[in-house]
Scaffold this motif. Sequence first.
Motif, PDB file in Angstrom:
ATOM      1  N   TYR A 264      10.883  -3.571   3.776  1.00 57.51           N
ATOM      2  CA  TYR A 264       9.617  -3.250   3.122  1.00 57.51           C
ATOM      3  C   TYR A 264       8.742  -2.360   3.990  1.00 57.51           C
ATOM      4  N   ARG A 265       8.160  -1.344   3.373  1.00 51.75           N
ATOM      5  CA  ARG A 265       7.321  -0.388   4.103  1.00 51.75           C
ATOM      6  C   ARG A 265       5.933  -0.946   4.392  1.00 51.75           C
ATOM      7  N   ASP A 266       5.567  -2.025   3.749  1.00 53.19           N
ATOM      8  CA  ASP A 266       4.267  -2.646   4.004  1.00 53.19           C
ATOM      9  C   ASP A 266       4.407  -4.154   3.912  1.00 53.19           C
TER      10      ASP A 266
ATOM     11  N   GLU B 129       7.893  -6.119  -5.284  1.00 50.86           N
ATOM     12  CA  GLU B 129       6.707  -5.449  -4.759  1.00 50.86           C
ATOM     13  C   GLU B 129       5.887  -4.864  -5.898  1.00 50.86           C
ATOM     14  N   ILE B 130       4.570  -4.857  -5.720  1.00 51.64           N
ATOM     15  CA  ILE B 130       3.673  -4.183  -6.659  1.00 51.64           C
ATOM     16  C   ILE B 130       2.798  -3.224  -5.857  1.00 51.64           C
ATOM     17  N   PRO B 131       2.308  -2.151  -6.464  1.00 51.29           N
ATOM     18  CA  PRO B 131       1.394  -1.248  -5.744  1.00 51.29           C
ATOM     19  C   PRO B 131       0.085  -1.952  -5.399  1.00 51.29           C
ATOM     20  N   ALA B 132      -0.405  -1.726  -4.189  1.00 54.90           N
ATOM     21  CA  ALA B 132      -1.677  -2.313  -3.742  1.00 54.90           C
ATOM     22  C   ALA B 132      -2.632  -1.184  -3.378  1.00 54.90           C
ATOM     23  N   ASN B 133      -3.656  -1.019  -4.189  1.00 55.39           N
ATOM     24  CA  ASN B 133      -4.653   0.019  -3.951  1.00 55.39           C
ATOM     25  C   ASN B 133      -5.870  -0.596  -3.271  1.00 55.39           C
ATOM     26  N   VAL B 134      -6.188  -0.135  -2.084  1.00 62.15           N
ATOM     27  CA  VAL B 134      -7.323  -0.670  -1.331  1.00 62.15           C
ATOM     28  C   VAL B 134      -8.621  -0.213  -1.984  1.00 62.15           C
TER      29      VAL B 134
ATOM     30  N   GLN C  92      -5.339   7.095  -0.540  1.00 66.05           N
ATOM     31  CA  GLN C  92      -6.286   6.028  -0.223  1.00 66.05           C
ATOM     32  C   GLN C  92      -7.133   6.478   0.979  1.00 66.05           C
ATOM     33  N   THR C  93      -8.111   7.300   0.681  1.00 65.44           N
ATOM     34  CA  THR C  93      -8.940   7.897   1.734  1.00 65.44           C
ATOM     35  C   THR C  93      -9.881   6.893   2.365  1.00 65.44           C
ATOM     36  N   ASN C  94     -10.004   5.700   1.771  1.00 67.37           N
ATOM     37  CA  ASN C  94     -10.923   4.699   2.314  1.00 67.37           C
ATOM     38  C   ASN C  94     -10.295   3.868   3.431  1.00 67.37           C
ATOM     39  N   ILE C  95      -9.048   4.152   3.817  1.00 65.46           N
ATOM     40  CA  ILE C  95      -8.431   3.480   4.959  1.00 65.46           C
ATOM     41  C   ILE C  95      -8.593   4.380   6.176  1.00 65.46           C
ATOM     42  N   THR C  96      -9.181   3.842   7.236  1.00 65.51           N
ATOM     43  CA  THR C  96      -9.444   4.655   8.419  1.00 65.51           C
ATOM     44  C   THR C  96      -8.148   5.087   9.088  1.00 65.51           C
ATOM     45  N   LEU C  97      -8.221   6.200   9.819  1.00 67.55           N
ATOM     46  CA  LEU C  97      -7.051   6.686  10.546  1.00 67.55           C
ATOM     47  C   LEU C  97      -6.555   5.630  11.527  1.00 67.55           C
TER      48      LEU C  97
ATOM     49  N   ARG D  72       0.828  -1.201   0.000  1.00 60.94           N
ATOM     50  CA  ARG D  72       0.000   0.000   0.000  1.00 60.94           C
ATOM     51  C   ARG D  72       0.863   1.252   0.000  1.00 60.94           C
ATOM     52  N   ALA D  73       2.114   1.110   0.421  1.00 63.07           N
ATOM     53  CA  ALA D  73       3.030   2.252   0.407  1.00 63.07           C
ATOM     54  C   ALA D  73       3.372   2.680  -1.014  1.00 63.07           C
ATOM     55  N   LEU D  74       3.183   1.790  -1.982  1.00 68.01           N
ATOM     56  CA  LEU D  74       3.467   2.096  -3.375  1.00 68.01           C
ATOM     57  C   LEU D  74       2.217   2.474  -4.152  1.00 68.01           C
ATOM     58  N   ALA D  75       1.077   2.537  -3.454  1.00 67.12           N
ATOM     59  CA  ALA D  75      -0.192   2.813  -4.127  1.00 67.12           C
ATOM     60  C   ALA D  75      -0.163   4.179  -4.802  1.00 67.12           C
TER      61      ALA D  75
END
Length: 282
Positions: A155-157, A201-206, A129-134, A122-125
């Motif tokens: 790895y950052r994620d 790593e690949i980008p992961a968009n939630v 990604q506003t749909n991830i809660t704080l 998700r760090a590479l998204a």
Amino acid sequence: MPRVAVILPVHNEAWLIGSVLGQVTDFARSHPDWRFVFVDDGSSDETPRLIREHLDRDGMNAGIELLALDPNRGKAGAVRTAVLQAEEPLVLFTDGDLAYSLDHLLELEQALGKTDVAIGSRALATGPQTNITLERRLFGAGFNLLARMITGLPYRDTQAGLKGFRREAARLLFTHQRIDDFAFDAELLFLARRYGLSISEIPANVSARHSYKKSRVNMFRDPLRMLASLVRMRLMHRGTTASPEAVRLVEEKKTAERLNRTLVEPKPGGVRVPDPQRVGRE
């Protein structure tokens, strides 16, 4: 035989499993050489019944299966059980609520053409990604910081539920994996690096749908649990070095890469192409 196995762990997902099954069925029909396995981890709601009804009606011919476990083993145990049963050359797993669109699986497949392990980050998204809660952002950032400090992982994620493996790497890692809580992702990557496996790593968009699920994170209790889990994992594998099967796997990979280079790289001076006018006269 199918070329790719996709593991989807689910637990008490009756409220959205119909939508998930529809998306997976559509994807599976356009990828007939893929096999999808829903692993129900001892759900107490109607999840397994709904999956069975869908398979009886629409899914069996689309390469979709159900593996029902009882009692509950946790996500790590559910994924491990299915992965070790897979025979396909590539083995992927993703969250059963489709936190990441199925298109990510194609990116994992492509990445596994070059590395033994591929992970979503998700760090590479791309884009916010506003749909991830704080709450989840803080928990995830804290866990990954601890994971990097304790394990040395770069790895950052480590925690995105989107990972893929070549079959031999999957069997090696999941055979030696021991942690059954949320640190099992970090453990897999820690072992992969210890065994000398290559990781990309690949980008992961939630997806927006994932934000609808009520968070089960306890911001007071879980940080202590994740610290304890990471320390336990690190101590558990304190003396871990490359096992004989890991050495064999890496050596076979290097040999294959050298062979490929030999086949595709021209020799000094270029490649001699036979003169068609002389063929048959020599």
